[in-house]
Write a protein that holds these residues in place. Structure first.
Motif, PDB file in Angstrom:
ATOM      1  N   VAL A 181       0.848  -1.180   0.000  1.00  0.00           N
ATOM      2  CA  VAL A 181       0.000   0.000   0.000  1.00  0.00           C
ATOM      3  C   VAL A 181       0.891   1.240   0.000  1.00  0.00           C
ATOM      4  O   VAL A 181       1.754   1.394   0.867  1.00  0.00           O
ATOM      5  CB  VAL A 181      -0.932   0.039   1.227  1.00  0.00           C
ATOM      6  CG1 VAL A 181      -1.907   1.208   1.108  1.00  0.00           C
ATOM      7  CG2 VAL A 181      -1.686  -1.275   1.384  1.00  0.00           C
ATOM      8  N   VAL A 182       0.700   2.083  -0.982  1.00  0.00           N
ATOM      9  CA  VAL A 182       1.453   3.327  -1.106  1.00  0.00           C
ATOM     10  C   VAL A 182       0.506   4.478  -0.780  1.00  0.00           C
ATOM     11  O   VAL A 182      -0.575   4.581  -1.368  1.00  0.00           O
ATOM     12  CB  VAL A 182       2.039   3.486  -2.530  1.00  0.00           C
ATOM     13  CG1 VAL A 182       2.716   4.837  -2.692  1.00  0.00           C
ATOM     14  CG2 VAL A 182       3.011   2.348  -2.823  1.00  0.00           C
ATOM     15  N   VAL A 183       0.909   5.323   0.160  1.00  0.00           N
ATOM     16  CA  VAL A 183       0.140   6.507   0.527  1.00  0.00           C
ATOM     17  C   VAL A 183       0.879   7.714  -0.019  1.00  0.00           C
ATOM     18  O   VAL A 183       2.078   7.883   0.242  1.00  0.00           O
ATOM     19  CB  VAL A 183      -0.032   6.626   2.060  1.00  0.00           C
ATOM     20  CG1 VAL A 183      -0.819   7.884   2.412  1.00  0.00           C
ATOM     21  CG2 VAL A 183      -0.724   5.377   2.615  1.00  0.00           C
ATOM     22  N   GLU A 184       0.177   8.544  -0.802  1.00  0.00           N
ATOM     23  CA  GLU A 184       0.783   9.705  -1.454  1.00  0.00           C
ATOM     24  C   GLU A 184       0.007  10.969  -1.120  1.00  0.00           C
ATOM     25  O   GLU A 184      -1.189  10.914  -0.842  1.00  0.00           O
ATOM     26  CB  GLU A 184       0.781   9.525  -2.976  1.00  0.00           C
ATOM     27  CG  GLU A 184       1.604   8.348  -3.448  1.00  0.00           C
ATOM     28  CD  GLU A 184       1.496   8.140  -4.953  1.00  0.00           C
ATOM     29  OE1 GLU A 184       2.547   7.932  -5.581  1.00  0.00           O
ATOM     30  OE2 GLU A 184       0.356   8.189  -5.480  1.00  0.00           O
ATOM     31  N   ASP A 185       0.704  12.110  -1.211  1.00  0.00           N
ATOM     32  CA  ASP A 185       0.021  13.394  -1.035  1.00  0.00           C
ATOM     33  C   ASP A 185      -0.576  13.831  -2.369  1.00  0.00           C
ATOM     34  O   ASP A 185      -0.473  13.121  -3.378  1.00  0.00           O
ATOM     35  CB  ASP A 185       0.958  14.448  -0.432  1.00  0.00           C
ATOM     36  CG  ASP A 185       2.111  14.864  -1.337  1.00  0.00           C
ATOM     37  OD1 ASP A 185       2.115  14.547  -2.557  1.00  0.00           O
ATOM     38  OD2 ASP A 185       3.032  15.526  -0.830  1.00  0.00           O
ATOM     39  N   ALA A 186      -1.202  15.003  -2.390  1.00  0.00           N
ATOM     40  CA  ALA A 186      -1.881  15.491  -3.593  1.00  0.00           C
ATOM     41  C   ALA A 186      -0.931  15.743  -4.749  1.00  0.00           C
ATOM     42  O   ALA A 186      -1.355  15.778  -5.908  1.00  0.00           O
ATOM     43  CB  ALA A 186      -2.664  16.764  -3.272  1.00  0.00           C
TER      44      ALA A 186
END
Length: 137
Positions: free
Chosen positions: A113-118
């Motif tokens: 799972v990769v969490v990225e900002d805008a």
């Protein structure tokens, strides 16, 4: 049930759950991939940064939802291991998590799972393994 709309329609209500409190919204769902968003606001630590635990909750949510689709009717996906590496943080906006299947077996399902900002900057990389069991009634 690999179509996003069918899979999302089959998910239980999030009313009164941690997902509701954190503002998590699942926008794409299949056994192989789940995508969701979460606001930074309300999910920060005292210094105003996105809480690492919030990123972990988003990661486990997305991987677990996808694993449940893979498990199918009459079975349940239960998380047995979660690890997360935090690369950077965010102070505002929405973050997006994308869970991608690494292994889809008959008893285990594992997701990155990769969490990225805008701006598409990686904030967190997590790995979730779920055990697939018979659902108890």
């Amino acid at each position: 049930m690999s179509d996003t709309s069918d899979a999302l329609a089959a998910t239980p209500s999030i009313a009164g759950t941690l997902l509701e409190r954190m503002g998590i919204e699942v926008v794409e769902l299949s056994a192989g991939r789940a995508v969701g968003t979460m606001p930074v606001e309300g999910n920060t630590q005292p210094y105003g940064l996105l809480h690492g635990g919030a990123s972990a909750v988003l990661a486990e949510t997305l991987g677990s939802y996808a694993a449940q689709v893979h498990a199918g009717a009459g079975r349940a996906a239960v998380g047995i291991e979660l690890s997360a590496t935090h690369h950077r943080s965010a102070r505002s906006g929405l973050v997006t998590g994308t869970a991608t299947a690494l292994h889809l077996g008959s008893t285990l399902a594992t997701y990155e799972v990769v969490v990225e900002d805008a701006d598409g900057r990686r904030l967190c990389t997590a790995r979730l393994t779920c055990m697939l069991i018979d659902a108890r009634r």
